[in-house]
Design an enzyme around this catalytic site. Structure first.
Site, PDB file in Angstrom:
ATOM      1  N   GLY A  12     -19.812  41.356 -35.020  1.00  0.00           N
ATOM      2  CA  GLY A  12     -20.934  40.402 -35.006  1.00  0.00           C
ATOM      3  C   GLY A  12     -21.183  39.793 -36.376  1.00  0.00           C
ATOM      4  CB  CYS A 161     -19.740  52.225 -25.545  1.00  0.00           C
ATOM      5  SG  CYS A 161     -18.298  51.416 -26.116  1.00  0.00           S
ATOM      6  N   GLY A 322     -17.696  42.205 -26.647  1.00  0.00           N
ATOM      7  CA  GLY A 322     -17.312  41.104 -27.518  1.00  0.00           C
ATOM      8  C   GLY A 322     -17.756  39.716 -27.086  1.00  0.00           C
ATOM      9  CB  CYS A 355     -14.357  43.893 -20.761  1.00  0.00           C
ATOM     10  SG  CYS A 355     -15.482  44.192 -22.078  1.00  0.00           S
ATOM     11  CE  LYS A 390      -8.683  45.920 -26.020  1.00  0.00           C
ATOM     12  NZ  LYS A 390      -9.902  46.429 -25.417  1.00  0.00           N
TER      13      LYS A 390
HETATM   14  C1  LIG Z   1     -13.883  52.265 -29.546  1.00  0.00           C
HETATM   15  C2  LIG Z   1     -14.512  51.001 -29.082  1.00  0.00           C
HETATM   16  C3  LIG Z   1     -13.716  50.028 -28.491  1.00  0.00           C
HETATM   17  C4  LIG Z   1     -14.285  48.832 -28.052  1.00  0.00           C
HETATM   18  N1  LIG Z   1     -13.481  47.918 -27.459  1.00  0.00           N
HETATM   19  C5  LIG Z   1     -14.009  46.757 -27.048  1.00  0.00           C
HETATM   20  C6  LIG Z   1     -13.165  45.773 -26.436  1.00  0.00           C
HETATM   21  O1  LIG Z   1     -11.976  45.969 -26.281  1.00  0.00           O
HETATM   22  N2  LIG Z   1     -13.725  44.611 -26.044  1.00  0.00           N
HETATM   23  C7  LIG Z   1     -15.048  44.362 -26.216  1.00  0.00           C
HETATM   24  O2  LIG Z   1     -15.502  43.292 -25.846  1.00  0.00           O
HETATM   25  N3  LIG Z   1     -15.870  45.286 -26.770  1.00  0.00           N
HETATM   26  C8  LIG Z   1     -15.384  46.462 -27.197  1.00  0.00           C
HETATM   27  N4  LIG Z   1     -16.216  47.389 -27.780  1.00  0.00           N
HETATM   28  C9  LIG Z   1     -17.660  47.109 -27.868  1.00  0.00           C
HETATM   29  C10 LIG Z   1     -18.049  46.214 -29.071  1.00  0.00           C
HETATM   30  O3  LIG Z   1     -17.408  44.954 -28.964  1.00  0.00           O
HETATM   31  C11 LIG Z   1     -17.709  46.846 -30.401  1.00  0.00           C
HETATM   32  O4  LIG Z   1     -18.433  48.037 -30.549  1.00  0.00           O
HETATM   33  C12 LIG Z   1     -18.028  45.953 -31.607  1.00  0.00           C
HETATM   34  O5  LIG Z   1     -17.438  46.518 -32.750  1.00  0.00           O
HETATM   35  C13 LIG Z   1     -19.517  45.783 -31.825  1.00  0.00           C
HETATM   36  O6  LIG Z   1     -19.725  44.853 -32.858  1.00  0.00           O
HETATM   37  P1  LIG Z   1     -21.008  44.947 -33.819  1.00  0.00           P
HETATM   38  O7  LIG Z   1     -20.863  43.855 -34.813  1.00  0.00           O
HETATM   39  O8  LIG Z   1     -22.234  45.006 -33.010  1.00  0.00           O
HETATM   40  O9  LIG Z   1     -20.891  46.361 -34.530  1.00  0.00           O
HETATM   41  P2  LIG Z   1     -19.730  46.895 -35.485  1.00  0.00           P
HETATM   42  O10 LIG Z   1     -18.444  46.185 -35.229  1.00  0.00           O
HETATM   43  O11 LIG Z   1     -19.783  48.382 -35.323  1.00  0.00           O
HETATM   44  O12 LIG Z   1     -20.209  46.482 -36.946  1.00  0.00           O
HETATM   45  C14 LIG Z   1     -21.347  47.020 -37.558  1.00  0.00           C
HETATM   46  C15 LIG Z   1     -21.059  47.068 -39.059  1.00  0.00           C
HETATM   47  O13 LIG Z   1     -22.280  47.322 -39.763  1.00  0.00           O
HETATM   48  C16 LIG Z   1     -22.013  48.284 -40.761  1.00  0.00           C
HETATM   49  N5  LIG Z   1     -23.272  48.923 -41.162  1.00  0.00           N
HETATM   50  C17 LIG Z   1     -23.986  49.857 -40.487  1.00  0.00           C
HETATM   51  N6  LIG Z   1     -25.072  50.201 -41.199  1.00  0.00           N
HETATM   52  C18 LIG Z   1     -25.058  49.458 -42.339  1.00  0.00           C
HETATM   53  C19 LIG Z   1     -25.913  49.388 -43.464  1.00  0.00           C
HETATM   54  N7  LIG Z   1     -26.998  50.141 -43.567  1.00  0.00           N
HETATM   55  N8  LIG Z   1     -25.592  48.534 -44.456  1.00  0.00           N
HETATM   56  C20 LIG Z   1     -24.485  47.749 -44.390  1.00  0.00           C
HETATM   57  N9  LIG Z   1     -23.632  47.792 -43.339  1.00  0.00           N
HETATM   58  C21 LIG Z   1     -23.924  48.642 -42.318  1.00  0.00           C
HETATM   59  C22 LIG Z   1     -21.007  49.221 -40.090  1.00  0.00           C
HETATM   60  O14 LIG Z   1     -20.317  50.024 -41.007  1.00  0.00           O
HETATM   61  C23 LIG Z   1     -20.097  48.185 -39.424  1.00  0.00           C
HETATM   62  O15 LIG Z   1     -19.129  47.703 -40.318  1.00  0.00           O
HETATM   63  C24 LIG Z   1     -15.686  48.600 -28.221  1.00  0.00           C
HETATM   64  C25 LIG Z   1     -16.474  49.587 -28.807  1.00  0.00           C
HETATM   65  C26 LIG Z   1     -15.907  50.772 -29.228  1.00  0.00           C
HETATM   66  C27 LIG Z   1     -16.789  51.826 -29.858  1.00  0.00           C
END
Ligand SMILES: Cc1cc2nc3c(=O)[nH]c(=O)nc-3n(C[C@H](O)[C@H](O)[C@H](O)COP(=O)(O)OP(=O)(O)OC[C@H]3O[C@@H](n4cnc5c(N)ncnc54)[C@H](O)[C@@H]3O)c2cc1C
Length: 427
Positions: A12, A161, A322, A355, A390
């Site tokens: 994100g 998840c 995603g 997905c 994928k």
């Molecule tokens: C194993 C796994 C596989 C997945 N596969 C898919 C898929 O194939 N397709 C799909 O659509 N979705 C998938 N998902 C769901 C989702 O798309 C992902 O979890 C995605 O990474 C979420 O994006 P995000 O930006 O919300 O969080 P994240 O990608 O987790 O990013 C959050 C970021 O914030 C950082 N952060 C946290 N706290 C702080 C702080 N205090 N200060 C600074 N930085 C901080 C973290 O370290 C991280 O880098 C999957 C989820 C998981 C867990």
């Protein structure tokens, strides 16, 4: 001049930063990303990392370079405190950063502590939630491969998840077959879902039959409505419930290797802001992705509060995937741009789920529009093409992160791979 600060450099955060930079006038407005590291990790690749099909090098991007090229400042130091009244942040390195608009994209805090013995640090189970967890899990998998024995894979109570749990079970199964060791590894899938294929979404099309059949074909047993009560070294304790929530059977599952997804919460500095979050620490947002109490704070991704699709005997949450994140990001960028132009924010995210779930040598793809049933579109299909799609999704996403492009990956590639030209209507 406005300063827009993004916390979190994941799927994100990176997407919102690139899109904001492209949308807002460079001379007038600053965009800064604050991450807790200077690399981007592509989380969807983690189940592949856990069996050695990918590694750190092939699934990460050096974001200092990529963000810098686009004129986006990166501060690689975790945010420790948000002072939402004063529009100011404190970082781990003791730096203070002030903002006009804040976009919170901090993903999940992994609540391993809610089940005794769960998790890779203080417990006995593996995880694929982060890259370092997946690397740790791969080491544990190598030990399994040396000395094969039973495996348990799944997701605990309160998890939202589920896709990656199914993915990991199928990927692991496929790798064990390749190694000709599958015959020595009994596998059990343990999930808090009320039925196989619920996915936190109330099912998608015939996901129940399809995923049950996929598990059956691979001789993977399953336990649904499962509450994992505790994990000891090599034994998982699981209470199986009926639809009324009564315990019908208690299981003691021996394992050599176990990967269980935990429940998610909001990260500490976000959860600590008075009035910003729900009791689990997820950011409360209105239809425009803005926090009702602090309207200059926007949020997207796993860290936002979304109600469960339905009540289930054992608690389950709604996944944030995603495509949904991509649409939340688009709404945020247009709404901040509108505010800076003195207009009212108008854009809303679509909140639909699309997905691709890998199954090692095949895969399952689904579309749920809207995410909460009853729906206008439900579509669920299995085939080798999903496995290939994928791989393409991973390739394009990493390329996008490196280049700082604003291409909508789902609209442009994933839907195309599914044979869907464009989602004209979400309604
Ligand atoms: C194993 C796994 C596989 C997945 N596969 C898919 C898929 O194939 N397709 C799909 O659509 N979705 C998938 N998902 C769901 C989702 O798309 C992902 O979890 C995605 O990474 C979420 O994006 P995000 O930006 O919300 O969080 P994240 O990608 O987790 O990013 C959050 C970021 O914030 C950082 N952060 C946290 N706290 C702080 C702080 N205090 N200060 C600074 N930085 C901080 C973290 O370290 C991280 O880098 C999957 C989820 C998981 C867990």
């Amino acid at each position: 001049m406005a300063h827009v600060v993004v916390i979190g450099a994941g799927i994100g955060g990176m997407t919102v930063a690139y899109d904001l930079r492209a949308e807002l006038d460079k001379k007038q407005h600053r965009v800064t990303v604050i991450g807790d590291k200077d690399i981007f990790e592509f989380t969807p690749s983690n189940p592949w990392v856990a069996v050695g099909w990918r590694d750190r090098k092939t699934t990460t991007v050096d974001i200092k370079k990529s963000l810098g090229k686009k004129g986006i400042e990166l501060i690689a130091s975790a945010v420790t405190k948000i002072d939402a009244e004063q529009n100011s942040l404190t970082l781990m390195n003791e730096q203070s950063v002030s903002y006009d608009y804040l976009v919170i994209t901090t993903g999940p805090k992994l609540a391993f502590d809610e089940v005794p013995g769960l998790g890779p640090h203080n417990g006995h189970t593996q995880s694929v939630c982060t890259l370092s967890h997946a690397e740790h899990s791969f080491e544990n998998f190598k030990a399994l491969s040396k000395e094969p024995g039973p495996v348990v894979v799944g997701a605990v109570q309160g998890a939202s998840c589920f896709g990656p749990a199914y993915e990991y079970a199928f990927i692991l199964e496929s790798e064990l077959r390749k190694r000709k060791q599958r015959d020595r590894v009994p596998m059990t899938f343990v999930t808090s879902e009320p039925y196989i294929g619920h996915l936190g979404l109330g099912g998608v099309g015939d996901s129940k039959s399809l995923l049950e059949s996929a598990l059956r074909k691979r001789h993977i047993k399953w336990i649904t409505n499962a509450k994992t009560t505790r994990v000891e070294d090599g034994v998982m304790h699981v209470d199986e419930h009926d639809d009324a929530g009564q315990v019908i059977r208690q299981h003691e599952l021996p394992f050599k290797h176990a990967m269980m997804l935990p429940a998610f919460k909001g990260v500490d500095p976000v959860a600590a802001v008075e009035g910003l979050c729900n009791p689990r620490g997820f950011v409360l947002i209105d239809g425009k992705q803005r926090n009702p109490k602090y309207p200059n704070i926007y949020s997207a991704g796993v860290c936002v509060a979304i109600p469960p699709v339905e009540q289930t005997p054992i608690p389950t949450g709604t996944p944030k995937t995603g495509y949904m994140i991509e649409s939340m990001v688009t709404a945020i960028v247009h709404n901040i741009a509108a505010e800076l132009a003195g207009k009212e924010p108008q854009e809303t995210a679509t909140w639909s789920a699309i997905c691709l779930a890998d199954m090692g040598d095949t895969g399952a793809a689904f579309v749920a529009i809207p995410q909460i049933p009853p729906r206008n579109v439900t579509w669920f299909k299995e085939g080798k093409w999903v496995h290939l799609a994928k791989i393409a999704y991973e390739k394009y996403f990493l390329k996008k992160m490196k280049a700082g492009s604003t291409e909508p990956i789902y609209e442009k590639y994933t839907l195309k791979a599914m044979g869907i030209k464009r989602l004209k209507s979400e309604g």
